[in-house]
Motif scaffolding. Structure first.
Motif, mmCIF file in Angstrom:
data_model
loop_
_atom_site.group_PDB
_atom_site.id
_atom_site.type_symbol
_atom_site.label_atom_id
_atom_site.label_comp_id
_atom_site.label_asym_id
_atom_site.label_seq_id
_atom_site.Cartn_x
_atom_site.Cartn_y
_atom_site.Cartn_z
ATOM 1 N N UNK A 106 4.025 -5.368 -11.921
ATOM 2 C CA UNK A 106 4.508 -6.543 -10.938
ATOM 3 C C UNK A 106 5.316 -5.769 -9.881
ATOM 4 N N UNK A 107 6.152 -4.740 -10.181
ATOM 5 C CA UNK A 107 7.089 -4.025 -9.058
ATOM 6 C C UNK A 107 6.087 -3.264 -8.462
ATOM 7 N N UNK A 108 5.131 -2.538 -8.856
ATOM 8 C CA UNK A 108 4.121 -1.638 -8.022
ATOM 9 C C UNK A 108 3.453 -2.642 -7.181
ATOM 10 N N UNK A 109 2.819 -3.980 -7.468
ATOM 11 C CA UNK A 109 2.141 -4.696 -6.580
ATOM 12 C C UNK A 109 3.110 -5.347 -5.432
ATOM 13 N N UNK A 110 4.182 -5.460 -5.906
ATOM 14 C CA UNK A 110 5.270 -5.844 -4.867
ATOM 15 C C UNK A 110 5.437 -4.798 -3.814
ATOM 16 N N UNK A 111 5.691 -3.727 -4.276
ATOM 17 C CA UNK A 111 5.850 -2.553 -3.571
ATOM 18 C C UNK A 111 4.580 -2.059 -2.443
ATOM 19 N N UNK A 112 3.701 -2.409 -2.723
ATOM 20 C CA UNK A 112 2.310 -2.119 -2.363
ATOM 21 C C UNK A 112 2.337 -3.103 -1.308
ATOM 22 N N UNK A 113 2.234 -4.388 -1.565
ATOM 23 C CA UNK A 113 2.195 -5.427 -0.394
ATOM 24 C C UNK A 113 3.406 -5.059 0.542
ATOM 25 N N UNK A 114 4.655 -4.764 0.230
ATOM 26 C CA UNK A 114 5.573 -4.488 1.331
ATOM 27 C C UNK A 114 5.187 -3.154 2.078
ATOM 28 N N UNK A 115 4.472 -2.440 1.720
ATOM 29 C CA UNK A 115 4.228 -1.053 2.414
ATOM 30 C C UNK A 115 2.810 -1.258 2.879
ATOM 31 N N UNK A 116 2.039 -2.266 2.856
ATOM 32 C CA UNK A 116 0.937 -2.293 3.225
ATOM 33 C C UNK A 116 1.004 -3.102 4.763
ATOM 34 N N UNK A 117 1.694 -2.300 5.617
ATOM 35 C CA UNK A 117 2.065 -2.793 6.969
ATOM 36 C C UNK A 117 1.902 -1.533 7.917
ATOM 37 N N UNK A 118 1.695 -2.091 9.022
ATOM 38 C CA UNK A 118 1.306 -0.979 10.128
ATOM 39 C C UNK A 118 2.805 -0.910 11.128
ATOM 40 N N UNK A 119 3.592 -0.263 10.558
ATOM 41 C CA UNK A 119 5.015 -0.135 11.137
ATOM 42 C C UNK A 119 5.065 1.319 11.292
ATOM 43 N N UNK A 120 5.988 1.750 12.221
ATOM 44 C CA UNK A 120 6.438 3.086 12.353
ATOM 45 C C UNK A 120 7.149 3.714 11.315
ATOM 46 N N UNK A 121 6.752 4.963 10.990
ATOM 47 C CA UNK A 121 7.131 5.785 10.053
ATOM 48 C C UNK A 121 7.004 5.003 8.689
ATOM 49 N N UNK A 122 5.977 4.300 8.679
ATOM 50 C CA UNK A 122 5.742 3.530 7.265
ATOM 51 C C UNK A 122 5.246 4.792 6.026
ATOM 52 N N UNK A 123 4.752 5.798 6.721
ATOM 53 C CA UNK A 123 4.173 6.848 5.509
ATOM 54 C C UNK A 123 5.474 7.430 4.978
ATOM 55 N N UNK A 124 6.625 7.584 5.720
ATOM 56 C CA UNK A 124 7.684 8.157 5.231
ATOM 57 C C UNK A 124 8.118 7.459 4.072
ATOM 58 N N UNK A 125 8.342 5.985 4.327
ATOM 59 C CA UNK A 125 8.735 5.043 3.136
ATOM 60 C C UNK A 125 7.633 5.251 1.952
ATOM 61 N N UNK A 126 6.482 5.200 2.029
ATOM 62 C CA UNK A 126 5.450 5.364 1.061
ATOM 63 C C UNK A 126 5.698 6.755 0.265
ATOM 64 N N UNK A 127 6.115 7.754 1.257
ATOM 65 C CA UNK A 127 6.454 9.317 0.439
ATOM 66 C C UNK A 127 7.570 9.050 -0.630
ATOM 67 N N UNK A 128 8.568 8.279 0.339
ATOM 68 C CA UNK A 128 9.768 8.149 -0.694
ATOM 69 C C UNK A 128 9.736 7.426 -1.830
#
Length: 329
Positions: free
Chosen positions: A117-139
């Motif tokens: 459930x936590x992985x799904x919530x994080x995936x939905x949160x990071x499935x956006x076209x935002x600046x520096x979103x790759x940095x948050x995914x890496x973290x």
């Protein structure tokens, strides 16, 4: 003189067309070439699977029928099913094994839904076209790169009972000195919870990446159609997102279940170096390793791993039967 008229000639019948020659299906050369290439590309993985999984397991099955002592000068002695009988009937062996199995089941029952459930919530949160979103995914994925032994050492510093423990220091400051000396690892009530928290923290990024890939495969037109129908975010999640990643979610749940039964590193490191309550956090893999290398009983450890393998396979098949996608036969 009577004239006999000749009988009219029969009209010429059309000759039957010859049957077309039977055409034998010929497999294209490209298909054969693709098959050969596929076998060659999968050969290293299959070789590693056979060498490091199949062969050791077969060897463990053989050793489970013998009395093998590590470092003993005596040759192995055939025991039959005595090792298996002791696991379930001998109080000195059945007690720790059943306690370890119960701890494993408790860990899996909590970790699988929580981490998925936590992985799904994080995936939905990071499935956006935002600046520096790759940095948050890496973290969020960074803890997966760390070895579990290193993660256990880090969390030992966080959960230490002394004043140097980061969690106790924070509680001491927030509660004005009322809290701050809790034994998170040594107390049987919080020991397993501590193992669950550090395990979820370390592994949730891996499941998040898999679910994120599944979310990105959902066509955007489906969300646009749902918005035109004035569907709320919850309705979009229930009717578009979940059906779109149902297969991926099932795979993640099954993978997390298998990994949760393999918990060992964090328990071993924290028991031997962090004061972790051994009885409250003993797992089957920990029991097998300590039986083999602390008690020098290789045959008994092999029997434990074989029994545990069969239990995990049975639970995995049951889980697959229950949570498999509806479009699967």
């Amino acid at each position: 003189m009577t004239t006999v008229n000749p009988a009219p000639a029969a009209p010429d019948r059309p000759k039957p067309s010859p049957a077309p020659p039977s055409v034998k299906p010929v497999r294209p050369r490209r298909a054969n070439r693709d098959r050969v290439h596929g076998l060659l590309m999968s050969a290293p993985a299959l070789g590693g699977l056979i060498a490091f999984v199949a062969v050791p397991f077969v060897y463990a099955v053989v050793l489970s029928f013998y009395n093998v002592r590590l470092g003993s000068p005596l040759p192995p002695r055939f025991f039959g099913i005595e090792q298996y009988r002791r696991i379930f009937t001998d109080p000195d062996m059945s007690g720790p094994f059943l306690r370890a199995l119960l701890n494993n089941l408790t860990f899996a029952v909590v970790v699988v839904p929580l981490q998925t459930g936590l992985a799904l919530a994080l995936a939905i949160l990071l499935n956006r076209r935002l600046k520096a979103i790759g940095v948050f995914r890496s973290l969020f994925f960074l803890p997966v790169v760390f070895p579990m032994a290193l993660v256990a050492v880090i969390w030992r510093l966080i959960l230490a009972r002394s004043g140097d423990g980061l969690l106790n220091s924070a509680l001491h400051a927030v509660s004005f000195g009322n809290w701050g000396a809790l034994d998170w690892l040594g107390d049987g009530l919080t020991a397993m919870a501590s193992i669950i928290v550090l395990s979820v923290w370390q592994g949730v990024g891996f499941q998040m990446v898999i679910l994120l890939a599944g979310l990105q495969q959902i066509p955007g037109e489906l969300y646009e159609a749902a918005q035109l129908d004035r569907a709320s975010r919850w309705q979009q999640f229930r009717n578009v997102t979940l059906p779109g990643i149902r297969g991926t979610l099932t795979f993640v749940a099954m993978l997390t279940s298998v990994l949760s039964f393999r918990v060992f590193d964090q328990v071993y490191v924290l028991v031997h170096g962090g004061g972790l309550d051994e009885d409250a956090t003993r797992t089957v893999m920990y029991q097998a390793v300590t039986t083999a290398f602390d008690q020098n009983n290789i045959g008994q450890a092999s029997a434990i791993t074989v029994v545990f393998f069969l239990i995990v396979v049975a639970l995995t098949l049951i889980q697959r039967r229950v949570v498999r996608p509806g479009n699967e036969d």
